[in-house]
Design a protein around this motif. Structure first.
Motif, PDB file in Angstrom:
ATOM      1  N   SER A 100      -5.150  -1.499  11.948  1.00 20.32           N
ATOM      2  CA  SER A 100      -5.143  -0.167  10.867  1.00 20.32           C
ATOM      3  C   SER A 100      -6.217  -0.554   9.872  1.00 20.32           C
ATOM      4  CB  SER A 100      -3.533  -0.502  10.206  1.00 20.32           C
ATOM      5  OG  SER A 100      -3.510  -0.390   9.187  1.00 20.32           O
ATOM      6  N   ILE A 101      -6.509   1.219   9.485  1.00 17.89           N
ATOM      7  CA  ILE A 101      -7.129   1.481   8.310  1.00 17.89           C
ATOM      8  C   ILE A 101      -6.972   1.445   7.470  1.00 17.89           C
ATOM      9  CG2 ILE A 101      -9.223   1.447   9.428  1.00 17.89           C
ATOM     10  CD1 ILE A 101      -9.437   4.141   9.440  1.00 17.89           C
ATOM     11  N   ASP A 102      -5.104   2.239   7.414  1.00 21.81           N
ATOM     12  CA  ASP A 102      -4.223   2.400   6.538  1.00 21.81           C
ATOM     13  C   ASP A 102      -4.498   2.100   5.217  1.00 21.81           C
ATOM     14  OD1 ASP A 102      -2.225   3.716   4.977  1.00 21.81           O
ATOM     15  OD2 ASP A 102      -0.836   4.319   6.150  1.00 21.81           O
ATOM     16  N   ILE A 103      -5.011   2.518   3.938  1.00 27.24           N
ATOM     17  CA  ILE A 103      -5.397   2.031   2.367  1.00 27.24           C
ATOM     18  C   ILE A 103      -4.387   1.355   1.871  1.00 27.24           C
ATOM     19  CG2 ILE A 103      -4.982   3.870   1.262  1.00 27.24           C
ATOM     20  CD1 ILE A 103      -7.649   1.459   1.091  1.00 27.24           C
ATOM     21  N   ARG A 104      -2.974   1.820   2.310  1.00 30.21           N
ATOM     22  CA  ARG A 104      -1.514   0.651   2.114  1.00 30.21           C
ATOM     23  C   ARG A 104      -1.942   0.013   2.612  1.00 30.21           C
ATOM     24  NH1 ARG A 104       1.636   6.048   3.528  1.00 30.21           N
ATOM     25  NH2 ARG A 104       0.593   5.855   5.031  1.00 30.21           N
ATOM     26  N   ASP A 105      -1.644  -0.434   3.825  1.00 32.27           N
ATOM     27  CA  ASP A 105      -1.921  -1.826   4.222  1.00 32.27           C
ATOM     28  C   ASP A 105      -2.477  -2.858   3.759  1.00 32.27           C
ATOM     29  OD1 ASP A 105       0.217  -1.280   6.443  1.00 32.27           O
ATOM     30  OD2 ASP A 105      -1.312  -0.817   7.525  1.00 32.27           O
ATOM     31  N   ILE A 106      -4.444  -2.357   3.435  1.00 24.07           N
ATOM     32  CA  ILE A 106      -5.208  -3.598   3.019  1.00 24.07           C
ATOM     33  C   ILE A 106      -4.303  -3.903   1.378  1.00 24.07           C
ATOM     34  CG2 ILE A 106      -7.480  -2.952   1.807  1.00 24.07           C
ATOM     35  CD1 ILE A 106      -8.017  -1.087   4.700  1.00 24.07           C
ATOM     36  N   ASN A 107      -4.653  -2.446   0.942  1.00 25.86           N
ATOM     37  CA  ASN A 107      -3.995  -2.671  -0.536  1.00 25.86           C
ATOM     38  C   ASN A 107      -2.287  -4.122  -0.446  1.00 25.86           C
ATOM     39  OD1 ASN A 107      -6.289  -1.511  -1.783  1.00 25.86           O
ATOM     40  ND2 ASN A 107      -4.893   0.627  -1.859  1.00 25.86           N
TER      41      ASN A 107
END
Length: 136
Positions: A100-107
């Motif tokens: 996942s490169i979803d910024i929500r997952d990363i944040n």
């Protein structure tokens, strides 16, 4: 000189990824032993069972945790693991590893004190070496 990691843990349902990372860890001699669980439920059950019989040699120093898995995903694992983490004498470093490169997952991952870092699949050899380098 840095002490070599004795035991690490991969919690991931992707057999191809697991076999690749296992091969890199073995080839580069990044740790002595590796535990592999196919979902968060297997992983958390292992850690909860460890609390009954705390043997230092059975406590992984590093966990590579996938987010998207059946039965219990990485977020659910972290929620339960956070409640028991401080009961272990050995420091356990947890890395989220996901495609996942979803910024929500990363944040979300970076906002959790339990998570050391978020790595995006496919993980590069130098990233794995950094994870297993105690001075990193």
């Amino acid at each position: 000189m840095d002490k070599k990691i004795e035991l690490a843990c991969i919690i991931d349902d992707d057999n191809i990824y697991v076999n690749l990372v296992k091969k890199i860890i073995e080839t580069k001699k990044l740790c002595d032993h590796l535990l592999i669980f196919k979902d968060g439920k297997e992983g958390i059950e292992y850690f909860e069972a460890l609390l009954q019989n705390l043997e230092e040699k059975n406590i992984p120093e590093v966990i590579l945790l996938d987010i998207n898995m059946p039965i219990m995903d990485g977020w659910e694992f972290i929620e339960r693991f956070t409640k028991i983490r401080n009961k272990f004498n050995t420091p356990i470093t947890l890395y989220l590893v996901s495609s996942s490169i979803d910024i929500r997952d990363i944040n979300k991952a970076k906002s959790l004190s339990t998570v050391k870092n978020y790595l995006i699949k496919p993980v590069k050899i130098d990233e794995l070496e950094a994870v297993f380098n105690k001075s990193a």
